[in-house]
Write a protein that holds these residues in place. Structure first.
Motif, PDB file in Angstrom:
ATOM      1  N   GLU A  61      -5.495 105.967  67.114  1.00 22.68           N
ATOM      2  CA  GLU A  61      -4.540 106.701  66.388  1.00 22.68           C
ATOM      3  C   GLU A  61      -4.969 108.381  66.174  1.00 22.68           C
ATOM      4  N   ALA A  62      -4.156 109.413  65.993  1.00 26.05           N
ATOM      5  CA  ALA A  62      -4.297 110.585  65.401  1.00 26.05           C
ATOM      6  C   ALA A  62      -4.515 110.496  64.192  1.00 26.05           C
ATOM      7  N   GLU A  70      -6.051 113.279  73.622  1.00 28.11           N
ATOM      8  CA  GLU A  70      -6.483 114.449  72.871  1.00 28.11           C
ATOM      9  C   GLU A  70      -6.039 114.099  71.295  1.00 28.11           C
ATOM     10  N   GLY A  71      -7.202 114.155  70.250  1.00 29.14           N
ATOM     11  CA  GLY A  71      -7.001 113.936  69.039  1.00 29.14           C
ATOM     12  C   GLY A  71      -6.736 112.470  68.415  1.00 29.14           C
ATOM     13  N   GLU A  72      -7.074 111.567  69.227  1.00 29.66           N
ATOM     14  CA  GLU A  72      -6.836 110.382  68.825  1.00 29.66           C
ATOM     15  C   GLU A  72      -8.278 109.643  68.686  1.00 29.66           C
ATOM     16  N   LEU A  73      -8.559 108.756  67.736  1.00 27.55           N
ATOM     17  CA  LEU A  73      -9.773 108.144  67.196  1.00 27.55           C
ATOM     18  C   LEU A  73      -9.558 106.592  67.569  1.00 27.55           C
ATOM     19  N   MET A  74     -10.546 105.972  67.676  1.00 28.15           N
ATOM     20  CA  MET A  74     -10.741 104.372  67.740  1.00 28.15           C
ATOM     21  C   MET A  74     -12.058 103.904  67.429  1.00 28.15           C
ATOM     22  N   VAL A  75     -12.191 102.805  66.677  1.00 28.48           N
ATOM     23  CA  VAL A  75     -13.462 102.104  66.479  1.00 28.48           C
ATOM     24  C   VAL A  75     -13.921 100.904  67.375  1.00 28.48           C
ATOM     25  N   TRP A  82      -7.762 110.198  58.657  1.00 34.12           N
ATOM     26  CA  TRP A  82      -7.156 109.021  59.363  1.00 34.12           C
ATOM     27  C   TRP A  82      -7.137 107.930  58.197  1.00 34.12           C
ATOM     28  N   SER A  83      -6.078 107.135  58.031  1.00 40.48           N
ATOM     29  CA  SER A  83      -5.967 106.152  57.104  1.00 40.48           C
ATOM     30  C   SER A  83      -6.233 104.876  57.378  1.00 40.48           C
ATOM     31  N   THR A  84      -6.783 103.868  56.347  1.00 39.31           N
ATOM     32  CA  THR A  84      -7.415 102.801  56.830  1.00 39.31           C
ATOM     33  C   THR A  84      -5.965 101.579  57.208  1.00 39.31           C
TER      34      THR A  84
END
Length: 360
Positions: free
Chosen positions: A8-9, A279-284, A25-27
């Motif tokens: 998600e961005a 670009e700009g997205e984050l993942m765990v 980034w919201s949970t």
């Protein structure tokens, strides 16, 4: 319990104004942040933008995506401010409780992404900031007569000290203001370049890309923070070989540039995530899950953190992989393959492949 992996961005706007903005980034959109006790945010400073002095309840890394920034740091119980100037490709560790301010004295926007741990945070998965000045400033919360007595001021002086700054989080300063130069007598390393030229990288694969890491060896302070950082630059259609973090650490991966595909496999042998990321997205990536990244034709850059200061990555391809270590009879029995295919498989795993260049 099924884990929902997402990329998600930043989806929450904490603040926007003339000086810039802060986004997080919201949970709710990225629930694994909360479950893994990680957090992430992005700071945008326009020219002359000034992020007011503050501290946070979480330790984190700041990675400069764009621009140049003057940063002031004051550690607990210190009477001295340390000033550093960081630029695109630099990483700066920020322990919880350290007071910092950020100023963009350049002519272009500054963008920094922050990723860190929230083990002791007030809200798991979220950084909480405490401001020294402005409408959210700590002094504003105390009664003016208390401020006056503590600092030896009269009531008018105390009122001005606490309330004269009308801004919150980020303000835009006037032209011509001169901030301090970088401190010259800094004894410890406070930041480092992680997006380096190819010749300076930790791992270089011709035609494939580079890998750089920052661990407790580079920054002893990371032992107390419990964090490390990694940067990967993949050339067009190159592959980051499958691996997992063998010490049980969790990864948070941010796409700093470009796009591609991330595949993550968990304990049931099926893809937990297999999708295009941009670009700009984050993942765990959860504990022990294996992950691989395939860049698109234009390549991509990744900045990631793990919640340990000394991560142990186990490669699943190449001469240092588990496949190379297993004895022939074990590998043949495990995969139910012939000795001939075993020999072919082993002969292909003769290099230390952390990045696989595109095949011609």
């Amino acid at each position: 319990m099924e884990m929902k992996l997402v990329a998600e961005a930043a989806d929450e706007t904490a603040y926007e104004g003339d000086g810039g903005g802060y986004y997080s980034w919201s949970t709710s959109k990225s629930p694994l942040l909360k479950d893994s006790k990680l957090g992430a945010g992005k700071l945008l400073l326009h020219p002359l933008g000034f992020a007011l002095p503050h501290y946070a309840d979480s330790s984190k890394f700041g990675y400069v995506l764009q621009g140049v920034c003057t940063v002031g740091l004051v550690t607990p119980n210190s009477t001295k401010e340390t000033v550093v100037v960081i630029k695109k490709g630099d990483v700066i560790p920020l322990p919880s409780g350290v007071v910092s301010w950020w100023f963009n004295g350049g002519e272009t926007d500054l963008i920094i992404v922050f990723i860190g741990e929230t083990t002791k945070a007030q809200i798991p998965g979220q950084f909480t900031y405490f401001f020294m000045a402005g409408v959210l400033g700590i002094l504003r919360g105390f009664q003016s007569d208390v401020v006056a007595k503590v600092f030896g001021l009269n009531n008018k002086e105390a009122e001005d000290i606490a309330t004269s700054q009308p801004g919150a989080l980020i303000v835009k300063l006037r032209n011509g203001i001169e901030f301090p130069n970088a401190s010259e007598d800094v004894k410890e390393k406070l930041y480092g370049a992680i997006d380096t030229p190819e010749l300076e990288a930790d791992v270089v694969v011709k035609g494939g890309g580079i890998i750089n890491s920052l661990t407790e060896k580079d920054f002893p302070m990371l032992v107390g923070m419990g964090l490390s950082a990694r940067f990967v630059r993949l050339k067009g259609k190159a592959i980051l070989a499958p691996s997992y973090v063998a010490d049980g650490s969790v990864q948070a991966i941010y796409v700093a540039k470009g796009s591609g595909r991330i595949q993550v496999v968990g304990g049931d042998g099926t893809p937990s995530f297999d999708d295009e990321v941009g670009e700009g997205e984050l993942m765990v990536v959860p504990q022990f899950f294996a992950v691989t990244v395939i860049a698109d034709e234009y390549g991509m850059e990744l900045f990631s953190i793990t919640n340990t200061s000394k991560p142990v990555f186990e490669q699943l391809a190449g001469k240092v992989s588990v496949w190379k270590a297993l004895s022939p009879v074990v590998l043949q029995s495990a995969l139910n393959i012939s000795p001939q295919l075993d020999q072919i498989f082993r002969s292909k795993n003769t290099e230390r492949l952390m990045i696989i260049p595109p095949r011609s």
